[in-house]
Design an enzyme around this catalytic site. Sequence first.
Site, short mmCIF file in Angstrom:
data_model
loop_
_atom_site.label_atom_id
_atom_site.label_comp_id
_atom_site.label_asym_id
_atom_site.label_seq_id
_atom_site.Cartn_x
_atom_site.Cartn_y
_atom_site.Cartn_z
N GLY A 175 -8.05 9.33 9.33
CA GLY A 175 -8.36 9.43 10.74
C GLY A 175 -9.36 10.52 11.11
N ALA B 44 -9.54 5.58 3.94
CA ALA B 44 -9.33 6.73 4.83
C ALA B 44 -10.57 7.60 4.98
CB ALA B 44 -8.16 7.60 4.37
N GLY B 45 -10.77 8.07 6.21
CA GLY B 45 -11.82 9.02 6.52
C GLY B 45 -13.14 8.42 6.93
N ASN C 235 -9.31 2.00 9.62
CA ASN C 235 -8.57 1.63 10.83
C ASN C 235 -9.15 2.34 12.05
OD1 ASN C 235 -5.00 1.48 11.66
ND2 ASN C 235 -6.74 1.20 12.96
N SER C 236 -9.07 3.68 12.06
CA SER C 236 -9.43 4.44 13.26
C SER C 236 -10.85 4.22 13.73
CB SER C 236 -9.20 5.94 13.01
OG SER C 236 -7.86 6.20 12.68
N LYS D 21 0.88 -1.17 0.00
CA LYS D 21 0.00 0.00 0.00
C LYS D 21 0.91 1.22 0.00
CE LYS D 21 -3.29 2.68 2.64
NZ LYS D 21 -3.86 2.96 3.99
#
Length: 268
Positions: free
Chosen positions: A168, A195-196, A217-218, A107
Amino acid sequence: MSFTIADTLLSSRFFLGTAGYPSPKVLQDAIAASGAQVVTVGLKRQLAPGQNPLSKSTTDGVSNAFFQILKQNGARLLPNTAGCKTAREAITLSHMAREIFDTNWIKLEVIGDDYTLQPDPIELINAATQLVKDGFEVFPYCTDDLVTCNRLLDAGCRILMPWGAPIGSGQGLVNPFALRTLRARLPNVPLVVDAGIGSPVDAVKAMELGFDAVLLNSAVAQSHDPVKMAEAFKLAIQSGRMAYEAGIMARQDMATPTTPVTGRPFLL
């Protein structure tokens, strides 16, 4: 629900990050609950403090507990170049990751702005071009800009990972129009929203747009119950994909009666 990405058949469209979990046990349980078959790991950020992540000697560091957890899980590892700011740095780290994890998947992240963590399109394309030549399967983290995405495809990338919002931030899909445009203009390219993402609702929206998978992830790691949230995202991604495949009804400007006021409600 199964699909093919990078010549690999997967039954899960959920790619899960591995940073920021309360404990290794919670991470293990969250991966299991998610059903994810691909997990990402940021090599540069996970090495022990004081180690130079670009030094070949650090390959001995993979014996630590964190990397062993990931290996034991059974999911396919997608190393990432998080924290890199130049093509040269990302290329070097990618080669290290291939040696450590015995995979040509990478990635590719090359950050151009410390505030938004927005990818640097020039450095990203330069790194992707070289890594493809070096035999890597490059998963580039990019913005939703169509021109940049086309340049990455020209460089030899077969997958694109446009952001939904800054990393994040939990803002969800801030530009659905751009994402919808990417899907329409690149119908045969595997697209992964990366992301986001903030909640399972955002994942449903991404899948309903026709994206092939979601990476986050977050939203799981920072929730009050990461294991339960991982399962919630699994179900949301499955639901969104099923809705897309079923065909979502078109929106109407005016009300349309669902039951006729005359005649029969069903055709017999």
